[in-house]
Design an enzyme around this catalytic site. Structure first.
Site, PDB file in Angstrom:
ATOM      1  N   ASP A  93       1.351  -0.868  -0.464  1.00  0.00           N
ATOM      2  CA  ASP A  93      -0.031   0.461   0.448  1.00  0.00           C
ATOM      3  C   ASP A  93       0.632   1.585  -0.294  1.00  0.00           C
ATOM      4  O   ASP A  93       1.649   1.258   0.837  1.00  0.00           O
ATOM      5  CB  ASP A  93      -1.337  -0.169   1.448  1.00  0.00           C
ATOM      6  N   HIS A  94       0.817   1.744  -0.603  1.00  0.00           N
ATOM      7  CA  HIS A  94       1.456   3.749  -0.757  1.00  0.00           C
ATOM      8  C   HIS A  94       2.611   3.478  -0.958  1.00  0.00           C
ATOM      9  O   HIS A  94       3.758   3.952  -0.251  1.00  0.00           O
ATOM     10  CB  HIS A  94       1.456   4.406   0.131  1.00  0.00           C
ATOM     11  N   GLU A 145      -1.240   6.116  -9.065  1.00  0.00           N
ATOM     12  CA  GLU A 145      -2.163   7.122  -8.777  1.00  0.00           C
ATOM     13  C   GLU A 145      -2.333   8.504  -9.724  1.00  0.00           C
ATOM     14  O   GLU A 145      -0.903   8.895  -9.224  1.00  0.00           O
ATOM     15  CB  GLU A 145      -2.316   7.398  -7.276  1.00  0.00           C
ATOM     16  N   HIS A 232      -9.037   5.058  -2.333  1.00  0.00           N
ATOM     17  CA  HIS A 232      -8.589   4.971  -1.045  1.00  0.00           C
ATOM     18  C   HIS A 232      -9.179   5.660  -0.016  1.00  0.00           C
ATOM     19  O   HIS A 232     -10.429   7.113  -0.297  1.00  0.00           O
ATOM     20  CB  HIS A 232      -6.860   5.443  -0.927  1.00  0.00           C
ATOM     21  N   SER A 235     -13.431   4.546   4.315  1.00  0.00           N
ATOM     22  CA  SER A 235     -13.654   4.671   6.002  1.00  0.00           C
ATOM     23  C   SER A 235     -15.119   5.187   6.122  1.00  0.00           C
ATOM     24  O   SER A 235     -15.127   6.482   5.760  1.00  0.00           O
ATOM     25  CB  SER A 235     -12.196   4.643   6.831  1.00  0.00           C
ATOM     26  N   SER A 278      -8.967   2.974   8.566  1.00  0.00           N
ATOM     27  CA  SER A 278      -8.809   3.640  10.092  1.00  0.00           C
ATOM     28  C   SER A 278     -10.494   2.881  10.719  1.00  0.00           C
ATOM     29  O   SER A 278     -10.414   2.838  11.759  1.00  0.00           O
ATOM     30  CB  SER A 278      -9.442   4.584   9.182  1.00  0.00           C
TER      31      SER A 278
HETATM   32  P1  13P Z   1      -8.913   5.281   5.594  1.00  0.00           P
HETATM   33  O1  13P Z   1      -8.063   5.660   6.943  1.00  0.00           O
HETATM   34  O2  13P Z   1     -10.218   5.631   5.237  1.00  0.00           O
HETATM   35  O3  13P Z   1      -9.699   3.575   6.233  1.00  0.00           O
HETATM   36  O4  13P Z   1      -8.077   4.433   3.889  1.00  0.00           O
HETATM   37  C1  13P Z   1      -7.445   4.073   3.778  1.00  0.00           C
HETATM   38  C2  13P Z   1      -6.582   3.693   3.178  1.00  0.00           C
HETATM   39  O5  13P Z   1      -6.512   4.354   2.143  1.00  0.00           O
HETATM   40  C3  13P Z   1      -5.490   2.692   2.766  1.00  0.00           C
HETATM   41  O6  13P Z   1      -4.043   3.301   1.677  1.00  0.00           O
HETATM   42  O1  G3H Z   2      -3.377   4.814   3.819  1.00  0.00           O
HETATM   43  C1  G3H Z   2      -2.712   4.850   4.473  1.00  0.00           C
HETATM   44  C2  G3H Z   2      -3.371   3.257   5.423  1.00  0.00           C
HETATM   45  O2  G3H Z   2      -4.301   3.648   6.249  1.00  0.00           O
HETATM   46  C3  G3H Z   2      -1.874   2.915   6.366  1.00  0.00           C
HETATM   47  O3  G3H Z   2      -2.016   3.302   7.407  1.00  0.00           O
HETATM   48  O4  G3H Z   2       0.744   4.220   6.956  1.00  0.00           O
HETATM   49  O5  G3H Z   2      -0.167   4.207   9.322  1.00  0.00           O
HETATM   50  O6  G3H Z   2       0.107   2.086   8.102  1.00  0.00           O
HETATM   51  P1  G3H Z   2      -0.241   3.713   7.984  1.00  0.00           P
HETATM   52 ZN    ZN Z   3      -4.460   5.176   0.691  1.00  0.00          ZN
END
Ligand code: 13P
Ligand code: G3H
Ligand code: ZN
Length: 330
Positions: A93-94, A145, A232, A235, A278
């Site tokens: 992720d990211h 993205e 993304h 939540s 989240s």
């Molecule tokens: P939320 O913070 O809305 O759960 O998004 C999570 C997310 O985009 C992880 O990449």
């Molecule tokens: O987009 C971010 C995700 O919620 C991951 O969060 O970098 O705190 O693990 P984190």
């Molecule tokens: Zn994200």
């Protein structure tokens, strides 16, 4: 080099194709520890849903990258043991650099995100193209993205959303060869997605966030027909969880998320992957706070992490059944 196929994992290509055709979205849940992973697998097996297990770079630092990879491998076996062999993707992720993506690919990830959204357009294209070129040699799928979400990404870019420009998406997809595209249509990371000033209030004083920009999503769909889109920051920040946290000593103020009916609508469109982190954090925190506040003599971590895991599983099942529609699609 570990091949994800030998671990029993899948990339996102086929499951996105089916999600697009079937008008539902695949859940992408973040995990950092064993209880989160157990809750995800239990929920997805019980609802027969495919799943994307997401690992952020923060998760890699927190839990150790090797342990997380073996946990994902364990998830495949655990699902079988629970009685159903669901498709599981292990996704970065990211990812913020070519090197991080390469590291994950070599460790057995089946999918990576390269997030070049904070860079100028041409740099984003070049970085993403380079990751795709490397990843595709191993049949690993790549998410790019375009556009910047408010929230966590704020400290790198603007305070407000920079919505995806539909005029850029076709060129970006063509030049980079990405397999899916995350776009910015008004979602945001974290539990405080909007300031009270950005919201309206209903008769009960509840904050109502500004609606998602479905007009932008529709424009994007027109430019790249049939292409999988990712949301993304999706939540919903359930207010009952916020209330439980605050009742038992928490201090969450003005926490507000994306209404579920809007995500449901998105899931029936080209949006094939919806990221939720989240809400899971809120569910676990609510359960842990309640146990610690109501049973102050308790000190066995299983007595609060167990209820936290149960609450998380129920939350994920709710998302699958009532928001994403990915049940019975495994
Ligand atoms: P939320 O913070 O809305 O759960 O998004 C999570 C997310 O985009 C992880 O990449
Ligand atoms: O987009 C971010 C995700 O919620 C991951 O969060 O970098 O705190 O693990 P984190
Ligand atoms: Zn994200």
């Amino acid at each position: 080099m570990v091949n994800y196929k030998e671990l029993g994992l899948v990339n996102s290509r086929e499951i996105f194709k089916k999600a697009f055709a079937g008008k539902y979205a695949i859940p992408a849940f973040n995990f950092n520890n064993m209880e989160q992973m157990q809750a995800i697998v239990q929920a997805c097996v019980e609802t027969k849903s495919p799943v994307i297990l997401q690992v952020s770079s923060g998760a890699r630092q927190y839990a150790n990258q090797t342990l997380l990879r073996y946990m994902a491998q364990g998830a495949v076996e655990y699902a079988k043991e629970l009685g159903y062999n669901i498709p599981i993707v292990l996704h970065l992720d990211h990812g913020n650099s070519f090197e991080l993506c390469k590291d994950c690919i070599e460790m057995g990830f089946s999918s990576v995100m390269i997030d070049g959204s904070h860079f100028p357009y041409d740099e984003n294209v070049e970085l993403t193209r380079r990751v795709v070129e490397y990843a595709h040699q191993y049949d690993i799928t790549v998410e790019g993205e375009l556009g910047v979400l408010a929230g966590i990404e704020d400290d790198v870019a603007a305070e407000h959303h920079t919505y995806t420009q539909p005029d850029e998406v076709e060129d970006f997809v063509k030049k980079t060869g990405v397999d899916s595209l995350a776009i910015s249509i008004g979602t945001s990371h974290g539990a405080n997605k909007f300031t009270p000033e950005q919201c309206t209030r209903n008769a009960d004083g509840i904050l109502i966030p500004p609606p998602l920009r479905f007009d932008i999503l529709e424009e994007v769909e027109k430019r790249i027909p049939g292409f999988p889109i990712v949301l993304h920051g999706a939540s919903s920040v359930p207010q009952d969880l916020v209330a439980t946290i605050n009742k038992y000593g928490g201090a969450l103020k003005d926490a507000v998320g994306i209404p579920e009916d809007q995500l449901r609508r998105a899931a029936t469109s080209a949006v094939c992957k919806i990221n939720i982190d989240s809400d899971g954090r809120l569910a676990m925190t609510a359960a842990v706070r309640e146990v610690l506040a109501t049973q102050p003599a308790e000190f066995d971590p299983r007595k609060y992490l167990g209820p936290a895991r149960d609450k998380l599983r129920e939350l994920y099942k709710h998302k699958i059944l009532h928001v994403l529609g990915s049940n019975d699609k495994a």
